[in-house]
Design a protein around this motif. Structure first.
Motif, mmCIF file in Angstrom:
data_model
loop_
_atom_site.group_PDB
_atom_site.id
_atom_site.type_symbol
_atom_site.label_atom_id
_atom_site.label_comp_id
_atom_site.label_asym_id
_atom_site.label_seq_id
_atom_site.Cartn_x
_atom_site.Cartn_y
_atom_site.Cartn_z
ATOM 1 N N LYS A 166 6.537 -12.972 3.053
ATOM 2 C CA LYS A 166 6.655 -11.607 3.561
ATOM 3 C C LYS A 166 6.367 -10.558 2.503
ATOM 4 O O LYS A 166 5.790 -9.507 2.788
ATOM 5 C CB LYS A 166 8.062 -11.389 4.139
ATOM 6 N N THR A 167 6.770 -10.821 1.272
ATOM 7 C CA THR A 167 6.552 -9.822 0.223
ATOM 8 C C THR A 167 5.081 -9.714 -0.141
ATOM 9 O O THR A 167 4.564 -8.610 -0.374
ATOM 10 C CB THR A 167 7.388 -10.159 -1.023
ATOM 11 N N LEU A 168 4.386 -10.843 -0.186
ATOM 12 C CA LEU A 168 2.946 -10.791 -0.440
ATOM 13 C C LEU A 168 2.239 -9.998 0.653
ATOM 14 O O LEU A 168 1.338 -9.204 0.374
ATOM 15 C CB LEU A 168 2.369 -12.209 -0.508
ATOM 16 N N LEU A 169 2.670 -10.202 1.914
ATOM 17 C CA LEU A 169 2.066 -9.443 3.006
ATOM 18 C C LEU A 169 2.321 -7.950 2.825
ATOM 19 O O LEU A 169 1.419 -7.131 3.035
ATOM 20 C CB LEU A 169 2.626 -9.921 4.347
ATOM 21 N N LYS A 170 3.537 -7.590 2.409
ATOM 22 C CA LYS A 170 3.856 -6.176 2.172
ATOM 23 C C LYS A 170 2.938 -5.588 1.104
ATOM 24 O O LYS A 170 2.418 -4.470 1.251
ATOM 25 C CB LYS A 170 5.311 -6.043 1.742
ATOM 26 N N MET A 171 2.714 -6.345 0.036
ATOM 27 C CA MET A 171 1.861 -5.853 -1.047
ATOM 28 C C MET A 171 0.427 -5.632 -0.567
ATOM 29 O O MET A 171 -0.211 -4.631 -0.911
ATOM 30 C CB MET A 171 1.868 -6.847 -2.213
ATOM 31 N N PHE A 172 -0.092 -6.567 0.221
ATOM 32 C CA PHE A 172 -1.442 -6.390 0.763
ATOM 33 C C PHE A 172 -1.482 -5.223 1.746
ATOM 34 O O PHE A 172 -2.448 -4.454 1.772
ATOM 35 C CB PHE A 172 -1.916 -7.682 1.432
ATOM 36 N N ASN A 173 -0.447 -5.089 2.563
ATOM 37 C CA ASN A 173 -0.392 -3.970 3.517
ATOM 38 C C ASN A 173 -0.465 -2.620 2.807
ATOM 39 O O ASN A 173 -1.084 -1.677 3.311
ATOM 40 C CB ASN A 173 0.887 -4.026 4.335
ATOM 41 N N LEU A 174 0.181 -2.516 1.642
ATOM 42 C CA LEU A 174 0.206 -1.250 0.914
ATOM 43 C C LEU A 174 -1.187 -0.797 0.483
ATOM 44 O O LEU A 174 -1.416 0.389 0.255
ATOM 45 C CB LEU A 174 1.132 -1.356 -0.304
#
Length: 512
Positions: free
Chosen positions: A359-367
């Motif tokens: 989930k955190t990797l996805l958040k970083m890419f989303n940013l």
């Protein structure tokens, strides 16, 4: 799950990875519970009692009578609710049905796919020895690696959220961090994180966290994967490996290759993403388009490829073996990552549920405007491919070791109808016989489609072939092979050269 069994289709069924038959004479078969575990840990399935399978694969009832059902049902419900035998009961009364079959009866048990937080489903109070999965050969014991992967996926906190308490924040690659920050700043000018120093910024995006052990800031697993150097990443994820392979010339094994272990670059996810993305889009034709005075160089295909690449990275099990492998061929892109599909293959295809493994990797890419949180990313890829008229993407899931494979072909679909020279079409039944003439195009059978696929799969890019060379590929006369090749030329899949006697064929180049 009713689509898995219809009593009216009984004589057409055979055992596969979703259906299992058992005789059930003298009580419930012991192997029933292996199958219960296997179905629950895969896609679900039906267990049919009172049926045996003949050598030709057909089914026959075995003489189970209504007088046997009360005893069987009592034994079944007592056992499925016994935690020493089965760790979790996934069934309710409506999941068990009784059908009459002439003089006999059959008992049908519908086993659903277990939810992520319920897996692994195991038997005999033995987590590592009693966990099964299903393939076309039947039920097989899961390895310790597979069981541990299921246990990791049970929790809502994903593995990339873990704080690496003994790793100094300085172990991260600050050149990569600043590259990420610059991209974030460019895309979202004035974002609240923009004024933070590096330490505060890393904590805000989830790349670092305060340790409970020493109350100091340390990288998270996500921060290490995204911004670390490969030699530091493998200390925490021993099987971490990123591999991009480009095979555009059949004479050369690799026309381009990028590996995280080369030592020539950082080897982290952020740098890998952009290096690979720039390689896979270089052959995508960009239409000339102006918006507000600026040229737009982005297309739905570019967006779909970004989604596919990000989806591969954020759903990887970084404790899994064999690493991430992305292969670019002249006519397709294949993305492989360790880990089974958490939502299941069918749900991944239709979308609507977002359950990333990291989930955190996805958040970083989303940013930085990469990735999709709403669960619509994969369906959008299918939609784009359909709009382009390309072969539908293929999702595969392998077990032992767990692996997800997405194949994106840049080739036109084999059409349902193919034009005849006279402008008419001949409708064909499944037996391949011509039965009627119509106005436009020719309906083709599954057999013909398989012949097209066999021909195309046997051809190397850039190589010319004569019709006679396909005689060992498709079991038809050479005159029929020439018709198949001519149809593939008409639909844009093959190029041709030469006259009638010397005619040769090759695969159409990578579409622009």
């Amino acid at each position: 799950m009713a689509h898995l069994f219809d009593i009216s289709k009984f004589n057409s069924y055979k055992e596969d990875n979703r259906r299992e038959v058992k005789r059930a004479h003298g009580g419930l078969p012991t192997a029933l519970w292996d199958t219960y575990s296997a179905f629950a840990n895969c896609y679900g399935g039906v267990i049919i009692l009172g049926v045996s399978e003949y050598k030709d694969g057909s089914w026959r009832t075995t003489g189970l009578k209504r007088t046997d059902t009360e005893k069987l049902l009592k034994e079944f419900w007592n056992t499925v609710n016994n935690r020493k035998k089965v760790n979790i009961n996934l069934l309710s009364d409506q999941d068990v049905e009784i059908y009459p079959m002439e003089e006999d009866i059959i008992l049908v048990i519908y086993v659903p796919m277990a939810k992520r937080e319920q897996r692994p489903v195991y038997i005999n109070d033995d987590l590592f020895g009693g966990t099964f999965r299903r393939n076309y050969d039947g039920d097989y014991h899961c390895t310790r690696l597979q069981v541990k992967a299921m246990l990791r996926d049970q929790t809502d906190n994903t593995m990339d959220m873990v704080t690496l308490d003994r790793v100094p924040i300085e172990d991260l690659n600050y050149e990569t961090i600043h590259g990420y920050r610059n991209r974030h700043r460019t895309l979202k000018d004035g974002h609240p994180f923009e004024r933070l120093d590096d330490a505060q910024y890393l904590r805000s995006i989830g790349a670092a966290a305060i340790s409970d052990e020493d109350q100091h800031l340390h990288p998270t697993a996500a921060g290490m994967l995204m911004f670390g150097d490969e030699y530091n990443i493998v200390r925490h994820f021993p099987d971490y490996f990123l591999d991009y392979r480009e095979m555009l010339d059949p004479v050369i094994r690799w026309t381009d290759r990028l590996q995280s272990s080369s030592g020539e670059w950082s080897g982290n996810l952020f740098d890998f993403y952009f290096r690979v993305y720039n390689k896979i889009i270089k052959d995508i034709k960009v239409p000339f388009k102006i918006l507000g005075g600026d040229r737009i160089d982005d297309t739905p295909v570019h967006q779909a490829l970004r989604e596919a690449l990000a989806n591969c990275l954020v759903n990887t099990d970084f404790y899994g073996v064999r690493g991430i492998v992305i292969r670019k061929d002249p006519d397709k892109l294949v993305l492989e990552n360790p880990g089974y599909i958490r939502t299941g293959k069918d749900q991944m295809r239709i979308g609507g549920i977002s359950d990333p493994r990291n989930k955190t990797l996805l958040k970083m890419f989303n940013l930085i405007n990469i990735g999709e949180r709403a669960g619509s990313g994969v369906p959008n890829i299918f939609n784009v491919w359909n709009d382009e008229g390309w072969t539908e993407p293929k999702i595969e899931e392998q077990f032992d070791p767990d692996r997800t494979i997405l194949t994106l072909e840049f080739t036109p679909k084999v059409p349902a109808t193919i034009e005849k020279s006279g402008g008419k079409k001949v409708a064909e039944k499944s037996g391949g016989k011509k039965v009627a003439e119509k106005d436009s195009g020719k309906t083709v059978t599954q057999k013909t489609l398989k012949h097209y696929e066999a021909i195309l799969n046997s051809m190397q890019p850039g190589v010319w072939y004569k019709a006679a060379e396909f005689a060992h590929i498709v079991p038809v006369k050479e005159s029929r092979i020439k018709v198949l090749l001519s149809n593939l030329v008409n639909t844009g899949k093959l190029d041709t050269t030469g006259n009638t006697k010397g005619k040769m064929y090759r695969k159409t180049k990578y579409p622009q």
